[in-house]
Design a protein around this motif. Structure first.
Motif, PDB file in Angstrom:
ATOM      1  N   ASN A 154      53.242  -6.036   3.643  1.00  0.00           N
ATOM      2  CA  ASN A 154      54.043  -6.060   4.818  1.00  0.00           C
ATOM      3  C   ASN A 154      55.364  -5.918   5.461  1.00  0.00           C
ATOM      4  OD1 ASN A 154      52.018  -7.403   5.513  1.00  0.00           O
ATOM      5  ND2 ASN A 154      52.510  -9.698   5.503  1.00  0.00           N
ATOM      6  N   CYS A 155      56.516  -5.520   4.390  1.00  0.00           N
ATOM      7  CA  CYS A 155      57.489  -5.222   4.764  1.00  0.00           C
ATOM      8  C   CYS A 155      59.188  -5.283   4.489  1.00  0.00           C
ATOM      9  CB  CYS A 155      58.414  -7.435   5.246  1.00  0.00           C
ATOM     10  SG  CYS A 155      58.497  -8.611   4.448  1.00  0.00           S
ATOM     11  N   MET A 174      60.743  -6.723   2.343  1.00  0.00           N
ATOM     12  CA  MET A 174      60.627  -7.748   0.859  1.00  0.00           C
ATOM     13  C   MET A 174      59.579  -7.367   0.334  1.00  0.00           C
ATOM     14  SD  MET A 174      62.020 -10.986   2.582  1.00  0.00           S
ATOM     15  CE  MET A 174      61.048 -12.237   1.382  1.00  0.00           C
ATOM     16  N   CYS A 175      58.358  -7.211   0.826  1.00  0.00           N
ATOM     17  CA  CYS A 175      57.380  -6.498  -0.214  1.00  0.00           C
ATOM     18  C   CYS A 175      57.717  -5.123  -0.932  1.00  0.00           C
ATOM     19  CB  CYS A 175      55.925  -6.350   0.765  1.00  0.00           C
ATOM     20  SG  CYS A 175      55.858  -7.733   1.665  1.00  0.00           S
ATOM     21  N   TYR A 218      50.303  -8.245  -5.385  1.00  0.00           N
ATOM     22  CA  TYR A 218      50.301  -7.169  -4.186  1.00  0.00           C
ATOM     23  C   TYR A 218      49.040  -6.340  -4.597  1.00  0.00           C
ATOM     24  CZ  TYR A 218      54.249  -8.149  -1.815  1.00  0.00           C
ATOM     25  OH  TYR A 218      55.783  -8.675  -1.211  1.00  0.00           O
ATOM     26  N   CYS A 272      56.541 -13.846   4.892  1.00  0.00           N
ATOM     27  CA  CYS A 272      56.096 -12.534   5.740  1.00  0.00           C
ATOM     28  C   CYS A 272      55.231 -12.165   4.832  1.00  0.00           C
ATOM     29  CB  CYS A 272      57.942 -12.421   5.808  1.00  0.00           C
ATOM     30  SG  CYS A 272      58.648 -12.253   5.283  1.00  0.00           S
ATOM     31  N   CYS A 273      55.444 -12.318   3.917  1.00  0.00           N
ATOM     32  CA  CYS A 273      54.995 -11.440   2.713  1.00  0.00           C
ATOM     33  C   CYS A 273      53.486 -11.753   2.617  1.00  0.00           C
ATOM     34  CB  CYS A 273      56.151 -11.456   1.578  1.00  0.00           C
ATOM     35  SG  CYS A 273      57.570 -10.453   1.299  1.00  0.00           S
TER      36      CYS A 273
END
Ligand code: CU
Length: 151
Positions: free
Chosen positions: A68-69, A71-72, A121, A139-140
């Motif tokens: 997603n982001c 941090m990912c 992932y 969020c991830c």
């Protein structure tokens, strides 16, 4: 008496001057020798390095990875870079795709897929580890149906 002493001193001084000159010459020759030797060594090292980097076949690879982001991105790239032989890893948040460069004498594509999957992932070939996925920040926790490897 005085004259004799002076003469004696003078003689000594000459001896010292000569030895100084000899020492200096030896030092200069030694320095020259060292310098040329150093240069040669350096040249050899450079040549060896060039040959080595030619021998080390770096393989570039791109494949889809969900996420997603930013941090990912950190987690995915850290996982890929943690594989011995991986030289660089760059995950693109928009394309959902990672570019990796690795030494194929040390690792292979599947090892990199597995390392990323172990961090939670999904890749094109390996599903992300479920426990690692659940431990990701909210969020991830990406959508497992997400399209990846956008062109
Ligand atoms: Cu994230």
């Amino acid at each position: 008496m005085n004259f004799s002493k002076k003469n004696h001193d003078h003689k000594n001084k000459n001896v010292i001057d000569v030895s100084k000159k000899v020492i200096l010459s030896v030092a200069v020759i030694a320095a020259l020798g060292l310098t040329s030797c150093k240069n040669e060594t350096k040249k050899e090292t450079e040549t060896t390095t060039t040959e080595m980097s030619k021998d080390m076949a770096m393989t570039d690879l791109s494949f889809g990875v969900r996420g997603n982001c930013g941090m990912c991105k950190n987690t995915i790239e850290k996982a890929a870079n943690g594989v011995e032989g991986v030289a660089s890893a760059n995950w693109d948040v928009d394309k959902k795709k990672i570019d990796v460069s690795f030494d194929d004498t040390k690792t292979d594509a599947m090892a990199i897929h597995k390392a990323i999957a172990a961090s939670g992932y999904d890749t094109e070939k390996v599903a992300g580890d479920e426990i690692a996925y659940k431990n990701l920040p909210d969020c991830c926790q990406y959508d497992h149906e997400m399209m990846m490897n956008h062109k």
